[in-house]
Design an enzyme around this catalytic site. Structure first.
Site, short mmCIF file in Angstrom:
data_model
loop_
_atom_site.label_atom_id
_atom_site.label_comp_id
_atom_site.label_asym_id
_atom_site.label_seq_id
_atom_site.Cartn_x
_atom_site.Cartn_y
_atom_site.Cartn_z
N GLU A 102 0.87 -1.22 -0.19
CA GLU A 102 0.09 -0.01 -0.03
C GLU A 102 0.97 1.29 -0.06
O GLU A 102 0.54 2.24 0.88
CB GLU A 102 -0.96 0.08 0.98
CG GLU A 102 -1.88 -1.40 1.49
CD GLU A 102 -2.62 -1.25 2.52
OE1 GLU A 102 -2.42 -0.52 3.38
OE2 GLU A 102 -3.51 -2.32 2.42
N GLU A 109 -6.09 -11.08 -1.33
CA GLU A 109 -6.86 -10.68 0.07
C GLU A 109 -8.40 -10.77 -0.31
O GLU A 109 -8.99 -9.94 -0.04
CB GLU A 109 -6.69 -9.47 0.77
CG GLU A 109 -5.04 -9.47 0.97
CD GLU A 109 -4.54 -8.28 1.74
OE1 GLU A 109 -5.56 -7.46 2.58
OE2 GLU A 109 -3.42 -7.99 1.92
C1 GLA Z 1 -5.22 -4.59 4.50
C2 GLA Z 1 -3.81 -5.52 4.70
C3 GLA Z 1 -4.04 -6.77 5.39
C4 GLA Z 1 -5.12 -6.62 6.47
C5 GLA Z 1 -6.35 -5.95 5.65
C6 GLA Z 1 -7.41 -5.78 6.51
O1 GLA Z 1 -5.52 -5.06 3.24
O2 GLA Z 1 -2.81 -5.69 3.71
O3 GLA Z 1 -2.93 -7.27 6.11
O4 GLA Z 1 -4.84 -5.82 7.37
O5 GLA Z 1 -5.99 -4.63 5.41
O6 GLA Z 1 -7.68 -7.20 7.48
#
Ligand code: GLA
Length: 358
Positions: free
Chosen positions: A156, A263
């Site tokens: 990020e 994710e």
């Molecule tokens: C981001 C992070 C993850 C997690 C999510 C929320 O996407 O990369 O590690 O913390 O937020 O669970």
């Protein structure tokens, strides 16, 4: 009568065995997608010790530690590493032949303040911060060398504000863009065989695709050891559109990078980080209408994933089932969400059967 007992028990035994083998041969996500890509799940050490872990073994062939490998939890102070929880996950994966994605080496959240401060609490110099980053990455990656096949190296780094490029974090303030380059170099030095990823969210939104692409192109042109891009895939029934998803995959892979969905979950609410209020109607009921919309989103996504199997090297769900999801707490605390393929009782939802039907 006696004579019949062996026959009867044979019959009972063989029908039990048959039922057993039927259960054993139930295909999991990993089996349906065997010739496509590994299917993973985000886990905690507690989950692996619970009965719910059976579902993991049945369905998945990859896992990502949800929290315990993030810089804060694993390296809480300069001279202190908290290896035990991360070791538990890696040992479990090894024992059960699952792959592990490491997550994450450099991030602006869940990272100890100590990284950025000297003993008197003043900001450290770029040299000191990069040295700390190097020690952190070298120690973590070396410990799991050969056991973790892919790392989210930088998480990020792109700004939320679409008029800006990089996020204005302490990493950026102190090191400029170099922290990104260096993080990849340190990770590659520690394990030259690991696949190294840049990972980000909203990575299919057209304006963000452009900025992520700009960063990745710089890295690739500068021959930084980066191998892939992680699209987090925190999606909703409202986005992304099929054309947006295709565009992101094509654009990133045109740089010679692999793509993973790292994710994945499909929220039944709009994804707005800054909107933390419960709206009328948002009472946490998984209505038939929401379910249908979610089915359409997941079906579209997996159809696209299969089509791009040459560049997609992994799909990971963020949590196991609707029984526990981080989206119950975020962005609106206490609003029940239903973003995964298994329901609150860990049973496959309708959407599961759609995802494996192809
Ligand atoms: C981001 C992070 C993850 C997690 C999510 C929320 O996407 O990369 O590690 O913390 O937020 O669970």
């Amino acid at each position: 009568m006696k004579k019949h007992i062996p026959l009867l028990s044979f019959f009972l035994f063989s029908s039990l065995a048959f039922a057993q083998s039927k259960i054993d041969s139930t295909k999991g996500l990993k089996d349906y997608y065997q010739s496509y890509f590994p299917i993973g799940v985000a886990v905690s050490p507690q989950l692996l010790k619970s009965a719910d872990a059976n579902l993991i073994l049945q369905q998945f062939n990859s896992m990502t530690p949800e929290n315990v490998m993030k810089p804060g939890p694993i390296h809480p102070a300069e001279d202190k590493y908290n290896w035990a929880p991360a070791d538990e996950i890696v040992d479990y994966a090894q024992a059960n032949h699952l792959k592990v994605r490491g997550h994450t080496l450099c991030w602006h959240q869940q990272t100890g303040d100590w990284f950025f401060k000297d003993a008197s609490g003043n900001p450290v110099s770029k040299d000191v911060l990069l040295k700390r980053l190097k020690d952190h990455i070298t120690n973590v990656v070396t410990r799991y060398k050969g056991k973790i096949y892919a790392w989210d190296v930088v998480n990020e780094a792109i700004a939320d504000d679409s008029t800006k490029f990089l996020r204005d974090t302490q990493w950026y303030k102190t090191c400029g863009e170099d922290f990104i380059t260096k993080a990849f170099e340190y990770a590659h030095e520690a394990d030259p065989d690991a696949q190294l990823f840049y990972n980000d969210y909203n990575s299919e939104r057209p304006e963000k695709v452009e900025r992520i692409y700009r960063l990745l192109k710089k890295l690739v042109d500068a021959k930084v050891p980066i191998h892939g891009v992680g699209l987090q895939g925190h999606w909703s029934i409202f986005e992304p559109k099929e054309s947006e998803l295709r565009n992101a995959i094509e654009k990133f892979s045109s740089l010679g990078l692999k793509v993973q969905i790292t994710e994945l979950d499909v929220s039944v609410y709009k994804w707005e980080k800054n909107d933390r209020a419960l709206k009328p109607g948002e009472v946490g009921v998984f209505t038939a209408e929401l379910e249908q919309k979610q089915i359409e989103k997941y079906k579209m996504a997996f159809k696209v994933f299969r089509e791009y199997k040459n560049v997609i090297t992994g799909i990971t769900f963020w949590n196991l089932s609707d029984k526990y999801t981080w989206l119950d707490y975020y962005p609106v605390r206490g609003r029940k969400n239903f973003p995964l393929l298994f329901d609150v009782n860990l049973k496959p939802k309708k959407v599961f059967w759609e995802v494996v039907k192809f």
